[in-house]
Write a protein that holds these residues in place. Structure first.
Motif, PDB file in Angstrom:
ATOM      1  N   VAL A  48     -13.592  -7.806   8.963  1.00  0.00           N
ATOM      2  CA  VAL A  48     -13.278  -8.853   7.415  1.00  0.00           C
ATOM      3  C   VAL A  48     -11.615  -7.730   7.271  1.00  0.00           C
ATOM      4  O   VAL A  48     -12.256  -6.761   7.333  1.00  0.00           O
ATOM      5  N   THR A  49     -10.937  -9.064   7.451  1.00  0.00           N
ATOM      6  CA  THR A  49      -9.690  -8.423   6.694  1.00  0.00           C
ATOM      7  C   THR A  49      -9.425  -9.072   5.336  1.00  0.00           C
ATOM      8  O   THR A  49      -9.542  -9.822   4.520  1.00  0.00           O
ATOM      9  N   THR A  50      -8.382  -7.685   4.752  1.00  0.00           N
ATOM     10  CA  THR A  50      -8.230  -8.283   3.434  1.00  0.00           C
ATOM     11  C   THR A  50      -6.966  -7.549   3.074  1.00  0.00           C
ATOM     12  O   THR A  50      -6.539  -6.684   4.353  1.00  0.00           O
ATOM     13  N   GLY A  51      -6.117  -8.025   2.392  1.00  0.00           N
ATOM     14  CA  GLY A  51      -4.557  -7.807   2.211  1.00  0.00           C
ATOM     15  C   GLY A  51      -3.486  -8.882   1.505  1.00  0.00           C
ATOM     16  O   GLY A  51      -4.171  -9.713   1.571  1.00  0.00           O
ATOM     17  N   GLY A  52      -2.866  -8.510   1.867  1.00  0.00           N
ATOM     18  CA  GLY A  52      -1.928  -9.917   1.956  1.00  0.00           C
ATOM     19  C   GLY A  52      -0.337  -8.562   2.002  1.00  0.00           C
ATOM     20  O   GLY A  52       0.041  -7.858   2.063  1.00  0.00           O
ATOM     21  N   LEU A  53       0.690  -9.961   1.345  1.00  0.00           N
ATOM     22  CA  LEU A  53       2.301  -9.978   2.107  1.00  0.00           C
ATOM     23  C   LEU A  53       2.694  -9.004   0.634  1.00  0.00           C
ATOM     24  O   LEU A  53       1.832  -9.985  -0.449  1.00  0.00           O
ATOM     25  N   THR A  54       3.670  -8.341   0.579  1.00  0.00           N
ATOM     26  CA  THR A  54       3.881  -7.276  -0.399  1.00  0.00           C
ATOM     27  C   THR A  54       4.938  -8.050  -1.759  1.00  0.00           C
ATOM     28  O   THR A  54       4.538  -7.973  -2.631  1.00  0.00           O
ATOM     29  N   ASN A  55       5.459  -8.870  -1.162  1.00  0.00           N
ATOM     30  CA  ASN A  55       6.290  -9.244  -2.005  1.00  0.00           C
ATOM     31  C   ASN A  55       5.821 -10.519  -2.638  1.00  0.00           C
ATOM     32  O   ASN A  55       6.726 -11.048  -3.497  1.00  0.00           O
ATOM     33  N   GLN A  56       4.735 -11.219  -2.043  1.00  0.00           N
ATOM     34  CA  GLN A  56       4.159 -12.221  -3.061  1.00  0.00           C
ATOM     35  C   GLN A  56       3.223 -11.931  -3.477  1.00  0.00           C
ATOM     36  O   GLN A  56       2.152 -12.543  -4.744  1.00  0.00           O
ATOM     37  N   GLY A  57       2.718 -10.711  -3.666  1.00  0.00           N
ATOM     38  CA  GLY A  57       1.053 -10.283  -4.324  1.00  0.00           C
ATOM     39  C   GLY A  57      -0.082 -11.417  -4.141  1.00  0.00           C
ATOM     40  O   GLY A  57      -0.997 -11.458  -4.497  1.00  0.00           O
ATOM     41  N   SER A  58       0.548 -11.918  -3.048  1.00  0.00           N
ATOM     42  CA  SER A  58      -0.762 -12.935  -2.326  1.00  0.00           C
ATOM     43  C   SER A  58      -1.793 -11.753  -1.425  1.00  0.00           C
ATOM     44  O   SER A  58      -1.628 -10.714  -1.293  1.00  0.00           O
ATOM     45  N   ALA A  59      -3.380 -12.229  -2.042  1.00  0.00           N
ATOM     46  CA  ALA A  59      -4.240 -11.677  -1.034  1.00  0.00           C
ATOM     47  C   ALA A  59      -5.132 -12.475  -0.297  1.00  0.00           C
ATOM     48  O   ALA A  59      -5.140 -13.273  -0.606  1.00  0.00           O
ATOM     49  N   ILE A  60      -5.615 -11.950   0.228  1.00  0.00           N
ATOM     50  CA  ILE A  60      -6.614 -13.375   1.426  1.00  0.00           C
ATOM     51  C   ILE A  60      -7.621 -12.206   1.541  1.00  0.00           C
ATOM     52  O   ILE A  60      -7.555 -10.979   1.701  1.00  0.00           O
ATOM     53  N   VAL A  61      -8.919 -12.901   2.035  1.00  0.00           N
ATOM     54  CA  VAL A  61      -9.655 -12.290   2.409  1.00  0.00           C
ATOM     55  C   VAL A  61     -10.365 -12.795   3.467  1.00  0.00           C
ATOM     56  O   VAL A  61     -10.801 -13.984   3.622  1.00  0.00           O
ATOM     57  N   GLN A  62     -10.798 -12.699   4.523  1.00  0.00           N
ATOM     58  CA  GLN A  62     -10.687 -13.501   5.694  1.00  0.00           C
ATOM     59  C   GLN A  62     -12.490 -12.548   7.425  1.00  0.00           C
ATOM     60  O   GLN A  62     -11.863 -11.733   7.107  1.00  0.00           O
ATOM     61  N   THR A  63     -12.473 -13.587   6.972  1.00  0.00           N
ATOM     62  CA  THR A  63     -13.879 -12.859   8.007  1.00  0.00           C
ATOM     63  C   THR A  63     -14.400 -13.736   9.664  1.00  0.00           C
ATOM     64  O   THR A  63     -14.054 -15.151   9.352  1.00  0.00           O
ATOM     65  N   VAL A 119       2.111  -0.804  12.445  1.00  0.00           N
ATOM     66  CA  VAL A 119       1.761   0.747  11.880  1.00  0.00           C
ATOM     67  C   VAL A 119       0.163   0.240  11.521  1.00  0.00           C
ATOM     68  O   VAL A 119      -0.174  -0.212  10.812  1.00  0.00           O
ATOM     69  N   PHE A 120      -0.302   0.743  12.722  1.00  0.00           N
ATOM     70  CA  PHE A 120      -2.192   0.749  12.419  1.00  0.00           C
ATOM     71  C   PHE A 120      -2.747   2.317  12.221  1.00  0.00           C
ATOM     72  O   PHE A 120      -2.040   3.207  13.118  1.00  0.00           O
ATOM     73  N   THR A 134     -12.131   1.641  10.464  1.00  0.00           N
ATOM     74  CA  THR A 134     -11.676   1.044   8.809  1.00  0.00           C
ATOM     75  C   THR A 134     -10.458   1.357   9.386  1.00  0.00           C
ATOM     76  O   THR A 134     -10.424   2.167   9.557  1.00  0.00           O
ATOM     77  N   LEU A 135     -10.051   0.216   9.682  1.00  0.00           N
ATOM     78  CA  LEU A 135      -8.324  -0.063  10.488  1.00  0.00           C
ATOM     79  C   LEU A 135      -7.343  -0.445   9.507  1.00  0.00           C
ATOM     80  O   LEU A 135      -7.280  -1.772   8.956  1.00  0.00           O
ATOM     81  N   ARG A 136      -6.185  -0.161   8.916  1.00  0.00           N
ATOM     82  CA  ARG A 136      -5.655  -0.665   8.247  1.00  0.00           C
ATOM     83  C   ARG A 136      -4.239  -0.496   8.978  1.00  0.00           C
ATOM     84  O   ARG A 136      -3.906  -0.081   9.798  1.00  0.00           O
ATOM     85  N   GLU A 137      -4.017  -1.551   8.153  1.00  0.00           N
ATOM     86  CA  GLU A 137      -2.529  -2.614   8.968  1.00  0.00           C
ATOM     87  C   GLU A 137      -1.210  -2.651   8.286  1.00  0.00           C
ATOM     88  O   GLU A 137      -1.969  -2.843   6.994  1.00  0.00           O
ATOM     89  N   ASP A 138       0.095  -2.248   8.566  1.00  0.00           N
ATOM     90  CA  ASP A 138       0.961  -2.563   7.500  1.00  0.00           C
ATOM     91  C   ASP A 138       2.349  -3.586   9.070  1.00  0.00           C
ATOM     92  O   ASP A 138       2.720  -1.902   9.419  1.00  0.00           O
ATOM     93  N   ASP A 139       3.104  -4.331   8.612  1.00  0.00           N
ATOM     94  CA  ASP A 139       3.535  -4.480   9.567  1.00  0.00           C
ATOM     95  C   ASP A 139       4.823  -4.713   8.550  1.00  0.00           C
ATOM     96  O   ASP A 139       6.064  -5.904   9.025  1.00  0.00           O
ATOM     97  N   GLY A 142       3.943  -7.098   4.529  1.00  0.00           N
ATOM     98  CA  GLY A 142       2.238  -7.021   4.116  1.00  0.00           C
ATOM     99  C   GLY A 142       1.442  -5.585   4.614  1.00  0.00           C
ATOM    100  O   GLY A 142       1.784  -4.790   5.961  1.00  0.00           O
ATOM    101  N   GLN A 143       0.602  -6.253   3.451  1.00  0.00           N
ATOM    102  CA  GLN A 143      -0.036  -4.488   4.222  1.00  0.00           C
ATOM    103  C   GLN A 143      -2.216  -4.637   4.288  1.00  0.00           C
ATOM    104  O   GLN A 143      -1.996  -5.948   3.322  1.00  0.00           O
ATOM    105  N   TYR A 144      -2.865  -4.460   5.213  1.00  0.00           N
ATOM    106  CA  TYR A 144      -4.246  -5.200   5.222  1.00  0.00           C
ATOM    107  C   TYR A 144      -4.388  -4.530   5.823  1.00  0.00           C
ATOM    108  O   TYR A 144      -4.898  -3.511   7.097  1.00  0.00           O
ATOM    109  N   THR A 145      -5.907  -4.810   5.249  1.00  0.00           N
ATOM    110  CA  THR A 145      -7.079  -3.557   5.258  1.00  0.00           C
ATOM    111  C   THR A 145      -8.241  -4.414   6.504  1.00  0.00           C
ATOM    112  O   THR A 145      -8.714  -5.336   6.114  1.00  0.00           O
ATOM    113  N   HIS A 146      -8.861  -3.592   7.901  1.00  0.00           N
ATOM    114  CA  HIS A 146      -9.738  -4.697   8.514  1.00  0.00           C
ATOM    115  C   HIS A 146     -10.944  -3.647   8.722  1.00  0.00           C
ATOM    116  O   HIS A 146     -10.967  -2.884   9.293  1.00  0.00           O
TER     117      HIS A 146
END
Length: 153
Positions: A48-63, A119-120, A134-139, A142-146
């Motif tokens: 289950v991934t949550t997070g989004g693009l930093t400059n757009q403030g968009s959030a996703i939730v994907q399973t 970065v993971f 709980t895996l954190r990702e920063d590309d 955007g920043q995402y939590t898996h």
């Protein structure tokens, strides 16, 4: 002659004392146990991934359904693990350590091309056949939590 006889009589006693002393030396209980073959293999589950693009403030939730492929690392208590989803390999293998039931992926940077670094880092548990991470990702964009849960196949 007396001193030679005493030396020979003392030698077996010394040998026994050394043997008993060395037998009493145990491995420190704080030392990590080596990875067992029960940790290596494929795990099936979901991410289950949550997070989004930093400059757009968009959030996703994907399973999505995933497979985690775990292989032995190059050091004791180290594994390499890769997430495989419906899109193929999610990333190159990440390095993690297992200490008891604690599963830790220290911060590490993977490079996929010029200017494409991710970065993971994450923590979780590996209890029996159940992996929870709980895996954190920063590309950099955007920043995402898996949230990963998987069971060994």
């Amino acid at each position: 002659m007396k001193s030679i006889t005493l030396r020979f009589q003392f030698l077996p006693v010394l040998f026994v004392l050394l043997s008993v002393g060395l037998a009493g030396c145990n491995k420190n209980s704080d030392d990590p146990e080596p990875i067992t073959t029960s940790s290596i293999g494929q795990y099936a589950g979901k991410m289950v991934t949550t997070g989004g693009l930093t400059n757009q403030g968009s959030a996703i939730v994907q399973t999505m359904a995933i497979t985690v492929e775990m292989t032995a690392g190059s050091k004791e208590n180290e594994v390499k693990w890769k997430i495989i989803g419906p899109f193929g390999d999610y990333n190159d293998p990440l390095t993690a350590t297992i200490d008891g039931t604690k599963f830790t992926t220290q911060s590490q940077k993977l490079t996929y091309g010029p200017g494409d670094e991710v970065v993971f880092e994450g923590t979780g548990t590996l209890i029996g056949q159940q992996l929870t991470v709980t895996l954190r990702e920063d590309d950099g964009q955007g920043q995402y939590t898996h949230e990963i849960t998987a069971t060994r196949k």
